[in-house]
Motif scaffolding. Sequence first.
Motif, PDB file in Angstrom:
ATOM      1  N   ALA A 109       2.161   2.325 -14.725  1.00 62.23           N
ATOM      2  CA  ALA A 109       1.013   2.863 -13.990  1.00 62.23           C
ATOM      3  C   ALA A 109       0.890   2.203 -12.620  1.00 62.23           C
ATOM      4  N   ARG A 110       1.219   0.918 -12.561  1.00 63.47           N
ATOM      5  CA  ARG A 110       1.153   0.205 -11.282  1.00 63.47           C
ATOM      6  C   ARG A 110       2.169   0.769 -10.299  1.00 63.47           C
ATOM      7  N   VAL A 111       3.395   0.991 -10.774  1.00 57.19           N
ATOM      8  CA  VAL A 111       4.430   1.577  -9.910  1.00 57.19           C
ATOM      9  C   VAL A 111       4.004   2.973  -9.449  1.00 57.19           C
ATOM     10  N   ASN A 112       3.523   3.778 -10.390  1.00 54.62           N
ATOM     11  CA  ASN A 112       3.099   5.136 -10.038  1.00 54.62           C
ATOM     12  C   ASN A 112       1.945   5.125  -9.043  1.00 54.62           C
ATOM     13  N   ALA A 113       1.082   4.129  -9.148  1.00 54.91           N
ATOM     14  CA  ALA A 113      -0.048   4.030  -8.221  1.00 54.91           C
ATOM     15  C   ALA A 113       0.438   3.708  -6.811  1.00 54.91           C
ATOM     16  N   VAL A 114       1.458   2.848  -6.701  1.00 57.59           N
ATOM     17  CA  VAL A 114       1.997   2.495  -5.387  1.00 57.59           C
ATOM     18  C   VAL A 114       2.678   3.714  -4.750  1.00 57.59           C
ATOM     19  N   VAL A 115       3.477   4.420  -5.553  1.00 55.39           N
ATOM     20  CA  VAL A 115       4.132   5.633  -5.043  1.00 55.39           C
ATOM     21  C   VAL A 115       3.078   6.682  -4.694  1.00 55.39           C
ATOM     22  N   ASP A 133       5.797  -3.526   5.422  1.00 55.14           N
ATOM     23  CA  ASP A 133       4.905  -3.056   6.479  1.00 55.14           C
ATOM     24  C   ASP A 133       3.682  -3.963   6.588  1.00 55.14           C
ATOM     25  N   THR A 134       3.236  -4.474   5.454  1.00 54.43           N
ATOM     26  CA  THR A 134       2.138  -5.434   5.376  1.00 54.43           C
ATOM     27  C   THR A 134       2.348  -6.284   4.135  1.00 54.43           C
ATOM     28  N   PRO A 135       2.027  -7.578   4.191  1.00 57.28           N
ATOM     29  CA  PRO A 135       2.252  -8.428   3.012  1.00 57.28           C
ATOM     30  C   PRO A 135       1.257  -8.169   1.889  1.00 57.28           C
ATOM     31  N   ASP A 136       0.240  -7.391   2.141  1.00 55.93           N
ATOM     32  CA  ASP A 136      -0.773  -7.105   1.128  1.00 55.93           C
ATOM     33  C   ASP A 136      -0.279  -5.995   0.202  1.00 55.93           C
ATOM     34  N   GLU A 151      -1.710  -4.393  -2.012  1.00 53.44           N
ATOM     35  CA  GLU A 151      -2.711  -3.362  -2.261  1.00 53.44           C
ATOM     36  C   GLU A 151      -2.836  -2.390  -1.084  1.00 53.44           C
ATOM     37  N   LYS A 152      -2.203  -2.720   0.045  1.00 50.46           N
ATOM     38  CA  LYS A 152      -2.297  -1.862   1.225  1.00 50.46           C
ATOM     39  C   LYS A 152      -0.948  -1.316   1.676  1.00 50.46           C
ATOM     40  N   SER A 153       0.126  -1.841   1.126  1.00 56.88           N
ATOM     41  CA  SER A 153       1.463  -1.418   1.554  1.00 56.88           C
ATOM     42  C   SER A 153       1.707   0.050   1.253  1.00 56.88           C
ATOM     43  N   ILE A 154       2.349   0.746   2.216  1.00 53.76           N
ATOM     44  CA  ILE A 154       2.724   2.160   2.054  1.00 53.76           C
ATOM     45  C   ILE A 154       4.252   2.218   2.063  1.00 53.76           C
ATOM     46  N   PRO A 155       4.891   2.204   0.888  1.00 57.51           N
ATOM     47  CA  PRO A 155       6.355   2.189   0.852  1.00 57.51           C
ATOM     48  C   PRO A 155       6.953   3.573   1.108  1.00 57.51           C
ATOM     49  N   GLY A 156       8.281   3.615   1.089  1.00 56.10           N
ATOM     50  CA  GLY A 156       8.990   4.887   1.238  1.00 56.10           C
ATOM     51  C   GLY A 156       9.858   4.961   2.476  1.00 56.10           C
ATOM     52  N   GLY A 157       9.614   4.071   3.452  1.00 60.48           N
ATOM     53  CA  GLY A 157      10.470   4.035   4.629  1.00 60.48           C
ATOM     54  C   GLY A 157      10.300   5.199   5.576  1.00 60.48           C
TER      55      GLY A 157
END
Length: 410
Positions: A27-33, A81-84, A86-92
């Motif tokens: 769920a954590r991974v899915n939340a980040v994506v 993009d940010t060390p936080d 909870e705020k990072s937006i991955p995907g490049g």
Amino acid sequence: MAVIENSISPTSEGYQSNRAGMLAQIARVNAVVGRTVAASELSKKRFHERGQLLPRERIALLLDAGAPFLELSALAGYCLDTPDPEKSIPGGGTIAGIGFVSGVRCMVTASDSGIEAGSLQPMGLDKRLRSQEIALENKLPSVQLVESAGANLMRYRVEDFIRGGTTFRNLALLSAAGLPVITVTHGSSTAGGAYQTGLSDYIVMVRGRTRAFLAGPPLLKAATGEIATEEELGGAEMHTSISGLGDYLAEDDREALGIARQIVADLNWDRAQPVTGEPPRAPLYDAEELLGIMPMDHKRPVDMKQIIARILDGSEFLEFGANYGPATVCGYGRINGHAIGIITNNGPLDPNGANKATHFIQACCQSHTPILYLNNTTGYMVGKAYEEAGMIKHGSKMIQAVTNATVPQI
């Protein structure tokens, strides 16, 4: 052979604890994506107001309905993009994955233009290079949906120039390996990024939205003093009718994606997934009418598309580069269910027409599509303007292409 005995008790406390912990991690991974998807969808209103689709909406229309899509490297750039966390937006800044287009398994990449105008984010180049590597190793055609502001100059490093050039090298390698690269340029493809479009085998552009140039109006004015609009420098109409960079002109994103699907369908590629289609169909018009279409006086013009309409299944013809060298007609269709490329003329061959025919012959060889020539031309154009435009050079390249073609030519 011994059978392994079960020693797991799904009702045990330890099992249940492990299961709950693993579901929480998933769920954590899915939340980040999902955070990346949500960030892109914040631009939905703006995209729709200007008649565009969001990147994931484009992918959904490109792919076969209900077929699987394996997204790749969705976590690329996480916490860079940010060390936080909870705020990072991955995907490049890129969406990549393997899916089915017209029944053909393809590598699909799309600029995530809903986030910072599609500029490359941390690990974005690595993600693009990896997707090209997978396509090359697994012999997958590639479909690129391009709309990018290019590199993010706030985070750019000199080293990225080298790896950025490698993406262009890989596009050339894919094409040389016989793996078609189809690009829909939905918006900006500028500066070095223009070669992402230019190095493709098939290029679809969108009227009023596509922008492909090496330098935009401000840089052009500063460098040379010349004043030009974005449309004049790199618009879809210019590139499909004057420069010849674009092969197909679409009115909007939906039509462009439909053309891309048709291109893949006409590649004559081995399909990993069967496509439900109609059996071979007769032309809509009676072939007997061919007797009355060709004039007895060879000096009178004839519209060769009327000939084509009476030999192709369903009279359906996907024209290639319709507005560039328009007297030379190239395109795809089917005869008794078999894919075929057609080259004909509604007038003499000019430099643009010869250039288009050369490109089309090479594309047919790449996709193993036989070529049917419907000869109707007085030959290459003559005159000062045509000599200056390189008639001999482009005519020679066409002769080489015909001579070296690796597919049946009728």
